[in-house]
Design a protein around this motif. Structure first.
Motif, short mmCIF file in Angstrom:
data_model
loop_
_atom_site.label_atom_id
_atom_site.label_comp_id
_atom_site.label_asym_id
_atom_site.label_seq_id
_atom_site.Cartn_x
_atom_site.Cartn_y
_atom_site.Cartn_z
N VAL A 10 33.78 30.12 41.13
CA VAL A 10 34.89 30.35 40.21
C VAL A 10 36.13 29.64 40.76
O VAL A 10 36.74 30.08 41.74
CB VAL A 10 35.16 31.87 40.06
CG1 VAL A 10 36.27 32.11 39.03
CG2 VAL A 10 33.89 32.61 39.66
N PRO B 278 32.72 30.34 31.62
CA PRO B 278 33.94 31.13 31.34
C PRO B 278 33.72 32.09 30.17
O PRO B 278 33.56 31.67 29.03
CB PRO B 278 34.98 30.05 30.99
CG PRO B 278 34.44 28.77 31.55
CD PRO B 278 32.94 28.91 31.46
N LEU C 182 37.10 36.40 32.47
CA LEU C 182 37.41 35.11 33.09
C LEU C 182 37.25 33.96 32.09
O LEU C 182 37.03 32.81 32.47
CB LEU C 182 36.53 34.87 34.33
CG LEU C 182 36.63 35.92 35.44
CD1 LEU C 182 35.91 35.45 36.69
CD2 LEU C 182 38.07 36.26 35.79
N ILE D 150 39.41 30.74 32.61
CA ILE D 150 39.27 29.87 33.80
C ILE D 150 38.37 28.70 33.43
O ILE D 150 37.27 28.91 32.90
CB ILE D 150 38.69 30.67 34.99
CG1 ILE D 150 39.70 31.73 35.40
CG2 ILE D 150 38.34 29.75 36.15
CD1 ILE D 150 39.36 32.46 36.67
#
Ligand code: SF4
Ligand code: SF4
Length: 284
Positions: free
Chosen positions: A194, A224, A228, A231
């Motif tokens: 990540v 993603p 998240l 991101i």
């Protein structure tokens, strides 16, 4: 007795067996999970090609029927794996399934993956059931980093958030990895890469798990989604850097196909999950 790494290289597609055209069947018997990864989006559908997705959940009693069906399409299946769609240790279904497979198909390698929260306390059961390969997803060995990737753990019925939960997760992952590796089980580690959270932490994870006895390491680029979703997914350069950071300490597996929880076939080569799991002929 667990198989040696050399035996796995000939028979397990994710340990080099792919060049021998070895296949695997994933048995989606484990629906629930006991942690909350911030990128997790488990779902039932027929189309997405990624972990956490299956066309159905099956019961341990159905596992042998699906294996027999899969062997009609892929006679060279060498591995029966359980990879979710939730966590394999959060319920007893994976254990029940491996018991039944062990009786009907003792020739198949038993492979499973887990988040490791319950690995230390269930390691003896795993070893006793004769697991051959175990994959543990370790996304950080620092609770401050893990807390950015995982919202909470459910630890003996209690929901524990943030760094406190992350600390429990990491402690149990690491103690569990050592225990099963010491018993001769081949341990692979997955890390979801990540960017901006654990990309500078890969070498530390790799060094830590190698010292505990893990043999091979696999970087899974973030998809993603969920919390998240904003991101960006890792670039090829970021993935390559993470692999070379890890490779200083541990052998790196580079051919992961990021399979569904109901995948059937040779990873990256053939896919029969639709025919095996979605055919109306497949359950008596
Ligand atoms: Fe989802 Fe797997 Fe994380 Fe559980 S361990 S929350 S199933 S990604
Ligand atoms: Fe192998 Fe990766 Fe597929 Fe798991 S997800 S069966 S490690 S190729």
């Amino acid at each position: 007795m667990a198989k040696t790494y050399e035996e796995l290289e000939k028979n397990h597609p994710c340990f080099g067996g792919c060049k021998f055209n070895a296949g695997r069947i994933h048995l989606p018997v484990s629906p629930g999970c006991n942690i909350a990864c911030r990128f997790c989006d488990r779902t039932i559908n027929d189309v997405e090609q990624r972990p956490g997705v299956t066309s159905k959940i099956i019961t341990p009693d159905e596992a042998n029927t699906f294996i027999d069906k899969a062997l009609e399409f892929v006679p060279n299946i060498k591995v029966a794996g359980i990879a979710g769609p939730g966590d394999t240790l959060a319920t007893d279904y994976a254990f029940e399934t491996f018991k039944k497979i062990g009786e009907s198909h003792p020739e198949l390698l038993k492979c499973m993956s887990t988040n490791g929260l319950l690995l230390y306390e269930r390691a003896d059961e795993l070893i006793e059931i004769g697991i051959d390969t175990l994959t543990v997803t370790v996304n950080a060995v620092d609770p401050a980093i893990e807390a950015k990737l995982n919202e909470y753990v459910i630890w003996h019925g209690e929901k524990i958030y943030g760094e406190e939960g992350a600390k429990i997760l990491i402690e149990n992952q690491l103690k569990g990895i050592k225990k099963v590796a010491d018993a001769g089980v081949t341990v692979k580690i997955n890390t979801v890469l990540v960017p901006g959270i654990n990309d500078e932490h890969i070498a530390t994870i790799a060094k830590t798990v190698r010292e505990l006895g893990a043999i091979i390491y696999n970087i899974i680029p973030l998809i993603p989604q969920h919390q998240l979703k904003d991101i960006p997914k890792p670039t090829c350069e970021q993935i390559e850097k993470a692999r070379s950071d890890a490779e200083q300490y541990i052998k790196v597996f580079r051919h992961c196909a990021h399979c569904r929880a109901d995948a059937v076939g040779v990873p990256g080569v053939s896919e029969y999950s639709k025919l095996v799991y979605q055919s109306r002929l497949n359950v008596r």
